[in-house]
Design a protein around this motif. Structure first.
Motif, PDB file in Angstrom:
ATOM      1  N   THR A 139       0.759  -1.225   0.033  1.00 32.89           N
ATOM      2  CA  THR A 139      -0.085   0.125  -0.162  1.00 32.89           C
ATOM      3  C   THR A 139       0.863   1.202   0.036  1.00 32.89           C
ATOM      4  N   PHE A 140       0.751   2.141  -0.921  1.00 35.66           N
ATOM      5  CA  PHE A 140       1.481   3.264  -1.134  1.00 35.66           C
ATOM      6  C   PHE A 140       0.485   4.551  -0.837  1.00 35.66           C
ATOM      7  N   THR A 141       0.412   4.746   0.433  1.00 37.79           N
ATOM      8  CA  THR A 141      -0.682   5.914   0.771  1.00 37.79           C
ATOM      9  C   THR A 141      -0.002   7.042   1.371  1.00 37.79           C
ATOM     10  N   HIS A 142      -0.923   8.186   1.347  1.00 39.26           N
ATOM     11  CA  HIS A 142      -0.140   9.286   1.935  1.00 39.26           C
ATOM     12  C   HIS A 142      -0.502   9.719   3.560  1.00 39.26           C
ATOM     13  N   THR A 143      -0.277   8.680   3.902  1.00 39.64           N
ATOM     14  CA  THR A 143      -0.688   8.927   5.660  1.00 39.64           C
ATOM     15  C   THR A 143       0.425  10.006   6.186  1.00 39.64           C
ATOM     16  N   ASN A 144       1.523  10.073   5.408  1.00 39.05           N
ATOM     17  CA  ASN A 144       2.433  10.904   6.049  1.00 39.05           C
ATOM     18  C   ASN A 144       2.004  12.505   6.086  1.00 39.05           C
ATOM     19  N   HIS A 155      -3.048   6.264  -4.221  1.00 36.47           N
ATOM     20  CA  HIS A 155      -2.382   5.759  -5.416  1.00 36.47           C
ATOM     21  C   HIS A 155      -2.383   4.267  -5.469  1.00 36.47           C
TER      22      HIS A 155
END
Lengths: 116, 217
Positions: A6-11, A25
């Motif tokens: 999982t390429f997530t944008h939790t950052n 994404h």
């Protein structure tokens, strides 16, 4: 593999909203499958070029279809247009439609469809 | 979303979207029309060359001084097409590495944006090497930009594309240098995202060129 999948944008440092990303994404697995599918379609394109099918009336439509599928896959998944803001979709598809329409019109004007 | 980061990175916009990303999509839209005009020119001139060499047909006297084989080398171009497709995969992995920096599971090669950026640049350079080989062999076989309509439109179209790939490689190397110097952080994801969009566009243009120029007889 779970972390890689999982390429997530939790950052919190990523300004996801201003990047226009509406959804997450694709995952690494999806990227891998996209690459495999693109390669397979390319192999099929080249293979049919060397077969008797290349003399068929369906050869050009088949190639154009495969090319369009590859084009769409890259744009939707690698360029993330599937996940992006609708303004970005409009900025790309609008000129693309104009470009393809102009191309077809020019080919028609110069008689490239004559006799088909 | 981090509002602090957003306000620090760029002033608020009426759309709420970063101007740089809107700009790259608008630029890509305009590039669609540029390449459509070049492809149109190629297709209109296709089959109208008076003298050889020809792309898919042999050329025999009196059209050519000596018999010439079809000039396009499909196997070599197929490999270079594969190389460019793989560069797009490396590019998305570079973006993912930057976006996910610091997350568990991204300490290894999958999280190395330096590796993926350099891999993309190397694959792009390899593609340019194939193009240089192709152009050189064409010139040796008697096809230059001035030989016939095919040569003029072919070198113009593929040359423009090659110039775009070259610009993309330079862009990638710049990002790589930044990454080496200070390390690309998740807050820099937009910088990589914009360059990735350009790189993938160069890839999709080649997808069209490969079919329309090389495979359709």
């Amino acid at each position: 593999m779970a972390d890689h999948d999982t390429f997530t944008h939790t950052n919190a440092d990523i300004d996801v909203h201003s990047m226009g990303e509406v959804h997450e994404h694709p995952t690494w697995k999806q990227y891998k499958w996209v690459a495999i599918i693109l390669t397979l379609i390319t192999v099929i394109e080249v293979w049919v070029y060397y077969t008797p099918f290349s003399q068929s009336a369906l050869f050009v439509p088949a190639l154009l279809l495969m090319s369009a599928v590859k084009f769409a896959i890259v744009v939707l998944f690698y360029m993330h247009l599937k996940y992006d803001h609708r303004l970005f979709k409009a900025l790309f598809t609008g000129p693309l439609i104009i470009a393809i329409s102009t191309l077809l019109a020019l080919l028609l004007v110069f008689g490239k469809f004559a006799g088909r | 979303m981090s509002t602090a980061v957003a306000s620090h990175a760029h002033p608020p916009t009426s759309t709420g979207l970063d101007h740089r990303k809107i700009a790259i999509w608008a630029f890509i839209g305009s590039e669609c029309m540029l390449f459509a005009s070049l492809i149109s020119t190629y297709l209109i001139y296709k089959g109208r060359s008076v003298v050889g060499p020809f792309p898919h047909d042999a050329c025999n006297p009196p059209l050519c001084a000596t018999p010439l084989k079809p000039i396009l080398n499909i196997p070599v171009t197929s490999v270079s097409t594969f190389v460019l497709l793989m560069s797009s995969l490396a590019m998305v992995l570079a973006l993912a590495a930057v976006e996910n920096r610091g997350k568990p599971g991204y300490e290894g090669i999958l999280g190395s944006s330096k590796f993926w950026l350099m891999a993309t640049a190397v694959l792009g350079t390899t593609f340019l090497g194939f193009q240089a080989y192709e152009f050189t062999s064409f010139v040796h076989e008697g096809l230059t930009i001035r030989t016939n309509l095919f040569g003029s439109s072919f070198f113009t179209l593929t040359g423009f594309h090659g110039a775009h790939v070259t610009a993309g490689v330079l862009w990638l190397l710049t990002l790589f240098a930044i990454d080496v110097k200070r390390g690309l952080q998740p807050k820099d994801a937009l910088l990589v995202d914009i360059s990735a969009l350009y790189w993938h566009f160069v890839d999709v243009v080649w997808i069209a060129i490969f079919t329309l120029v090389y495979l359709i007889k």
